[in-house]
Design a protein around this motif. Structure first.
Motif, PDB file in Angstrom:
ATOM      1  N   ASN A   1      32.569  27.579 -27.767  1.00  0.00           N
ATOM      2  CA  ASN A   1      32.967  27.044 -26.374  1.00  0.00           C
ATOM      3  C   ASN A   1      34.152  25.797 -26.594  1.00  0.00           C
ATOM      4  O   ASN A   1      33.765  24.938 -27.248  1.00  0.00           O
ATOM      5  N   ILE A   2      35.454  26.171 -26.302  1.00  0.00           N
ATOM      6  CA  ILE A   2      36.365  25.140 -26.349  1.00  0.00           C
ATOM      7  C   ILE A   2      35.865  23.686 -26.032  1.00  0.00           C
ATOM      8  O   ILE A   2      35.882  22.796 -26.824  1.00  0.00           O
ATOM      9  N   GLU A   3      35.462  23.689 -24.734  1.00  0.00           N
ATOM     10  CA  GLU A   3      34.927  22.355 -24.146  1.00  0.00           C
ATOM     11  C   GLU A   3      33.823  21.810 -24.884  1.00  0.00           C
ATOM     12  O   GLU A   3      33.918  20.582 -25.170  1.00  0.00           O
ATOM     13  N   GLN A   4      32.852  22.440 -25.167  1.00  0.00           N
ATOM     14  CA  GLN A   4      31.677  22.102 -25.960  1.00  0.00           C
ATOM     15  C   GLN A   4      31.990  21.547 -27.481  1.00  0.00           C
ATOM     16  O   GLN A   4      31.679  20.862 -27.734  1.00  0.00           O
ATOM     17  N   ARG A   5      32.859  22.420 -27.942  1.00  0.00           N
ATOM     18  CA  ARG A   5      33.242  21.868 -29.330  1.00  0.00           C
ATOM     19  C   ARG A   5      34.257  20.681 -29.224  1.00  0.00           C
ATOM     20  O   ARG A   5      33.822  20.073 -30.239  1.00  0.00           O
ATOM     21  N   LYS A   6      35.086  20.704 -28.400  1.00  0.00           N
ATOM     22  CA  LYS A   6      35.758  19.226 -28.404  1.00  0.00           C
ATOM     23  C   LYS A   6      34.844  18.129 -28.176  1.00  0.00           C
ATOM     24  O   LYS A   6      35.043  17.115 -29.084  1.00  0.00           O
TER      25      LYS A   6
ATOM     26  N   GLU B   1      35.635  28.044 -38.512  1.00  0.00           N
ATOM     27  CA  GLU B   1      34.768  29.209 -38.137  1.00  0.00           C
ATOM     28  C   GLU B   1      33.650  28.523 -36.787  1.00  0.00           C
ATOM     29  O   GLU B   1      32.784  28.292 -37.041  1.00  0.00           O
ATOM     30  N   PRO B   2      34.300  28.304 -35.634  1.00  0.00           N
ATOM     31  CA  PRO B   2      33.684  27.764 -34.556  1.00  0.00           C
ATOM     32  C   PRO B   2      32.429  28.845 -34.206  1.00  0.00           C
ATOM     33  O   PRO B   2      31.403  28.410 -33.847  1.00  0.00           O
ATOM     34  N   HIS B   3      32.670  30.119 -34.248  1.00  0.00           N
ATOM     35  CA  HIS B   3      31.597  31.001 -33.838  1.00  0.00           C
ATOM     36  C   HIS B   3      30.196  30.788 -34.692  1.00  0.00           C
ATOM     37  O   HIS B   3      29.383  31.304 -34.435  1.00  0.00           O
TER      38      HIS B   3
END
Length: 488
Positions: free
Chosen positions: A355-360, A403-405
């Motif tokens: 999730n882009i927001e959660q990752r950021k 590998e964010p997933h």
């Protein structure tokens, strides 16, 4: 000799915040207080030697010094009042029931995905989702989870939270029994003053649960075996113990043979049919004709016999999709969806790095978070932000970006602590609890389970492969009785 320590920032299993002993520990504390330092040291050493003499070991694969170790043991038990255990037991039954319904659902109609409760990609892109190999197979009792090992922690408020679900090959049940055996041998004083729930009949329940999974084409008395990868597996002691205690044969892949979709075991009396396999081999190595073709651990043709209903495989093939660290975050929704109930025991908050927001947000706060590889276990490929160096944080930042997933992040929980006696002194160590749930026609929850302790002072990692050890877990009986009961 035991001196209370500061317990303001962590919930302590034995001590109140003011340093007084919790009511359910007071009888134990009185007994312990009568020992001199020399007696405590002697009993501690006797306990360690007992493990060595019995060959109670585990294997560390990445240790350059040696691969075989005895299990570190600490003689200060985790003691649980009956009302606490009642809550845990209900929570475990609820959680495993929902997980089992999820597994049966996604390998049939996948209603939970169609209804949008779980995003389709979380199931279909999961590397442990074996759609092609497992979809449509009807397993006995519609039960995919014969044995679950659910890891619990307590936060700074003392609230139990589920940390991890283990639905493939949860290990450690043998250590529960050996911890109790050693405690009874070395510290009989303790058992004269406590009324503790017995483990005596639990392995009989486990054996019954195995035999309950008779395959649909079995019209005779079923024959069950335990399939192990062999003596070099880290949990081999567990395999030997369980097979012996249940009175079933311990076999390796080379001992089994499939002919005309029937599984046989080679014996001195010739080939004997096998109906139920409690396997302790991962899916990838189970059948070289279907999974890893180089596997020498599995049995060629086994999956074909499984699909035909000629043999049962416990735990179910493809269970990994449900105990993945990413799927973990959806279990509360599974409970609401399948059971129409609220979870009795909550999860730890979990953030998805895909999730882009959660990752950021997580990348900006890595020094405060725990980061886990969704496919790893045993404490490997994990970052504990508050204890990590800048180099370690940078390395995980790069891993997440590539590998964010593959990663999730969780807040750092102030794990509860309990006193441990090691190296001649008492000090507080972080603990967790693995609870074992056995499911056949009936469901049994092993009273107490395996308490694991991070014996390295200040460490948060309780896994035996990372320096952790074990403690006995006592569930006190309710009522007025204060007499000891024979506990296995």
């Amino acid at each position: 000799m035991f001196k209370p320590y500061q317990s303001e920032t962590n919930f302590d299993e034995m001590l109140e915040k003011d340093g007084s002993v919790r009511s359910h520990y007071q009888d134990f504390h009185k007994v312990m207080d009568q020992f001199s330092e020399a007696e405590l040291r002697e009993k501690h050493e006797t306990a360690q030697l007992s493990f060595l003499r019995q060959g109670i070991t585990f294997t560390v694969y990445n240790d350059n010094i040696g691969t075989e170790r005895t299990m570190p043991f600490d003689f200060i038990p985790i003691i649980m009042p009956p009302e606490t255990w009642t809550m845990i037991e209900k929570g475990m039954r609820q959680r495993v029931e929902a997980l089992n319904r999820f597994l049966d659902d996604i390998y049939h109609n996948a209603e939970i995905v169609k209804d949008g409760v779980i995003p389709r990609e979380f199931v279909e892109q999961n590397p442990y989702y074996l759609k092609k190999q497992v979809t449509g197979i009807d397993v006995p009792l519609k039960n995919h989870i014969f044995l679950a090992g659910i890891d619990l922690i307590r936060d700074q408020e003392g609230t139990y939270r589920v940390l991890e679900d283990n639905l493939r090959n949860p290990s450690g049940m043998s250590y529960v029994y050996q911890n109790r055996y050693v405690m009874r041998q070395v510290y009989p004083e303790f058992f004269n003053r406590h009324s503790i729930q017995s483990l005596e009949h639990q392995l009989s329940h486990m054996h019954e649960a195995v035999l309950d999974h008779c395959p649909i084409n079995c019209l005779h008395e079923p024959r069950a075996v335990l399939l192990t990868p062999g003596m070099y597996n880290s949990a081999y002691y567990d395999h030997v113990f369980l097979a012996q205690q249940m009175g079933i044969e311990l076999v390796e892949g080379r001992d089994l043979y499939v002919r005309d979709n029937i599984v046989y075991v080679k014996t001195i009396r010739g080939m004997q049919r096998v109906d139920i396999i409690y396997r302790r081999i991962d899916d990838d190595f189970l059948d070289p004709q279907v999974f890893n073709k180089d596997s020498a651990l599995g049995v060629p043709g086994l999956m074909s016999a499984y699909k035909k209903g000629n043999v049962s495989i416990l735990n179910g093939v493809g269970n990994g999709v449900a105990d993945d660290k990413a799927m973990y975050a959806f279990v509360p929704e599974m409970i609401r969806y399948y059971l129409n109930e609220d979870p009795i025991i909550p999860n730890v908050d979990t953030y998805f790095m895909r999730n882009i927001e959660q990752r950021k947000w997580a990348l900006e706060n890595l020094d405060q978070l725990v980061v886990k590889n969704v496919g790893a276990s045993g404490g490997y490929d994990m970052l504990i932000g508050p204890h990590a160096t800048n180099e370690e944080i940078d390395r995980f930042r790069k891993k997440i970006e590539e590998e964010p997933h593959q990663y999730i992040a969780q807040p750092t929980i102030q794990l509860s602590r309990a006193p441990a006696f090691q190296d001649g002194r008492f000090y507080p160590c972080h603990v967790d609890l693995r609870v074992f749930v056995m499911r056949g026609k009936k469901t049994h929850v092993l009273p107490g389970g395996l308490s694991r302790v991070a014996l390295k002072e200040g460490s948060l990692v309780v896994n035996s492969s990372q320096g952790g050890g074990g403690k006995d877990t006592w569930v006190l009986k309710g009522g007025e009785s204060n007499h000891a009961e024979q506990s296995s």
